[in-house]
Write an enzyme that holds these catalytic residues in place. Structure first.
Site, PDB file in Angstrom:
ATOM      1  CB  ILE A   1      -0.985  -0.014   1.199  1.00  0.00           C
ATOM      2  CG1 ILE A   1      -1.995   1.127   1.095  1.00  0.00           C
ATOM      3  CG2 ILE A   1      -0.242  -0.033   2.519  1.00  0.00           C
ATOM      4  CD1 ILE A   1      -3.184   0.996   2.026  1.00  0.00           C
ATOM      5  CB  CYS A   2       1.026   4.127   0.834  1.00  0.00           C
ATOM      6  SG  CYS A   2       1.250   5.895   1.006  1.00  0.00           S
ATOM      7  CG  HIS A   3       5.261   6.386  -0.678  1.00  0.00           C
ATOM      8  ND1 HIS A   3       4.176   6.998  -0.091  1.00  0.00           N
ATOM      9  CD2 HIS A   3       5.866   7.331  -1.435  1.00  0.00           C
ATOM     10  CE1 HIS A   3       4.122   8.263  -0.475  1.00  0.00           C
ATOM     11  NE2 HIS A   3       5.129   8.487  -1.295  1.00  0.00           N
TER      12      HIS A   3
END
Length: 180
Positions: free
Chosen positions: A112-114
């Site tokens: 998730i995300c970065h």
């Protein structure tokens, strides 16, 4: 009808600091609620520092050092985000090898995300469809992935989401991938 699954051990791989707290704690709690055993893996023993955006929040003890971790011991891998966390992980050869081996195993890998930065470093995104925090889209495209702006994307054994707001869909997709 309620579907129950056998208890499985779930690897959560993080660096020593920079972990977006909610991206670790919410999937962790979901795995526990689903009857699984989450295990915190990191390059170094001790504790890891979680963050709420850019402010340090809580710490968590490391359960297993990545050099001693075996893909065979886990049913799935979760890669929480935060900017500094995956940036540090992608510079650790043992962490990158663990991610590469996990993706190759065919077992679920949720980022998730970065966190897809670590997938890029492990050369696991070429020809795959993923999402991430929007600032990673160029990195993912340059690494051969198709980047899309969706709350959760499933491509084979890769599960990706963009941000903390996507955690309900991310968690649900992870539970489904584990047979729940």
């Amino acid at each position: 009808m309620t579907v129950t699954t056998a208890q499985q051990t779930i690897a959560f791989l993080v660096a020593a600091e920079g972990i977006e707290e909610v991206e670790l704690t919410e999937p962790w709690k979901m795995m526990e609620r689903a009857g699984h055993v989450p295990v915190l893996i990191s390059p170094d023993a001790g504790t890891v520092q979680l963050f709420h955006h850019l402010e340090a929040s809580s710490t968590r003890p490391v359960d297993v050092v990545v050099a001693e971790a075996s893909v065979d011991d886990y049913a799935a891998l979760v890669l929480p985000g935060g900017v500094a966390n995956p940036d540090a992980l992608r510079t650790d050869e043992q962490a990158v090898a663990f991610v590469r081996d996990f993706v190759s195993s065919g077992k679920p890998v949720a980022a998730i995300c970065h966190a897809p930065w670590t997938l890029i470093e492990a050369d696991c995104v070429r020809g795959r469809r993923l999402t991430s925090w929007p600032s990673l889209q160029t990195d993912l495209r340059n690494a051969g992935a198709e980047w899309v702006d969706e709350q959760v994307v499933l491509d084979g054994n890769l599960i990706t989401s963009r941000k903390p707001d996507d955690l309900p869909a991310f968690n649900e997709q992870l539970v489904q991938a584990l047979g729940g």
